[in-house]
Motif scaffolding. Structure first.
Motif, PDB file in Angstrom:
ATOM      1  N   LEU A 119       0.849  -1.188   0.000  1.00 38.00           N
ATOM      2  CA  LEU A 119       0.000   0.000   0.000  1.00 38.00           C
ATOM      3  C   LEU A 119       0.885   1.239   0.000  1.00 38.00           C
ATOM      4  N   HIS A 120       0.376   2.328  -0.568  1.00 36.84           N
ATOM      5  CA  HIS A 120       1.060   3.602  -0.403  1.00 36.84           C
ATOM      6  C   HIS A 120       1.021   3.977   1.072  1.00 36.84           C
ATOM      7  N   HIS A 121       2.091   4.650   1.556  1.00 36.63           N
ATOM      8  CA  HIS A 121       2.195   4.909   2.994  1.00 36.63           C
ATOM      9  C   HIS A 121       1.060   5.791   3.513  1.00 36.63           C
ATOM     10  N   VAL A 122       0.500   6.667   2.676  1.00 33.34           N
ATOM     11  CA  VAL A 122      -0.609   7.519   3.121  1.00 33.34           C
ATOM     12  C   VAL A 122      -1.849   6.669   3.412  1.00 33.34           C
ATOM     13  N   ARG A 123      -2.133   5.736   2.516  1.00 39.63           N
ATOM     14  CA  ARG A 123      -3.282   4.853   2.735  1.00 39.63           C
ATOM     15  C   ARG A 123      -3.029   3.902   3.898  1.00 39.63           C
TER      16      ARG A 123
END
Length: 223
Positions: free
Chosen positions: A116-120
């Motif tokens: 996952l992208h770190h923001v998500r």
């Protein structure tokens, strides 16, 4: 502990879903061994995979993206019911083990998951693919390498794009920096829709030397 689907008591609480409900899960008819989509050819692979061979070698799915598993995935991802992951991972493992018994498929050298992208990740609190992959790696007695892949930047949500734009959206999204020479890899994701994400990841894994890539997902969307 009761069954997540029928609410009957479980003999083993960690199973999450009783044996009767597992038997009653929607059954997939004849599916392609490479993409897990329905097909009517006498061959193991469908015409789509014959004409445009994916970068992965085998895909195993537990069910189509329909209830009851669709509902459980939503609870896991969007209602933060991380406690569901072990039961769902068991369903994925059983689908894989069934293929191993019937066809003798290999046990891969290592297990990883779609990142996952770190923001998500921060907003959700976990990567659902990682929660599913970790127990599967333990059950097949292989190393789990959750950070084998790096996600370069945040992509536009695939659900908002056309099929053509979905391909472009993920082509340069993932990167693998580890030497995988002569290694076979098991890649875990919760849902496979178009297959563009796992195809881009599989391309990266093979560029790094991976010889064979199995994919297990909980649900496969039938386009």
């Amino acid at each position: 502990m009761r069954c997540l689907l029928c609410n009957m008591p479980l003999y083993l609480a960690t199973h999450g879903v009783c044996s009767q409900c597992i038997k009653n899960l929607p059954q997939q008819n004849k599916v392609c061994h490479q993409c897990s989509l329905p097909h009517s050819l006498t061959t193991e692979r469908c015409y789509r995979c014959i004409e445009h061979k994916p970068n992965w070698d085998m895909l195993i799915s537990t069910s189509e993206y329909i209830n009851p598993l669709k509902k459980l995935i939503h609870k896991l991802k969007f209602y933060r019911k991380a406690e569901l992951a072990l039961a769902l991972a068991r369903l994925m493992f059983l689908a894989w083990y069934k293929r191993r018994l019937s066809e003798g498929i290999i046990i891969p050298d290592l297990v990883t998951c779609v990142p996952l992208h770190h923001v998500r990740y921060w907003s959700r609190g976990f990567n659902q693919a990682e929660l599913l992959a970790k127990p599967i790696a333990k059950w097949i007695n292989r190393d789990f390498v959750p950070y084998l892949l790096v996600r370069r930047q945040r992509a536009i949500d695939q659900k908002t794009l056309s099929l053509k734009d979905r391909v472009k959206n993920v082509e340069t999204l993932y990167l693998c920096r580890q030497n995988l020479s002569n290694k076979s890899v098991l890649l875990i994701d919760d849902i496979v829709t178009t297959g563009n994400t796992i195809n881009a990841i599989s391309q990266q894994l093979k560029k790094c030397g991976a010889t064979y890539i199995q994919v297990i997902c909980l649900c496969r969307t039938v386009l």
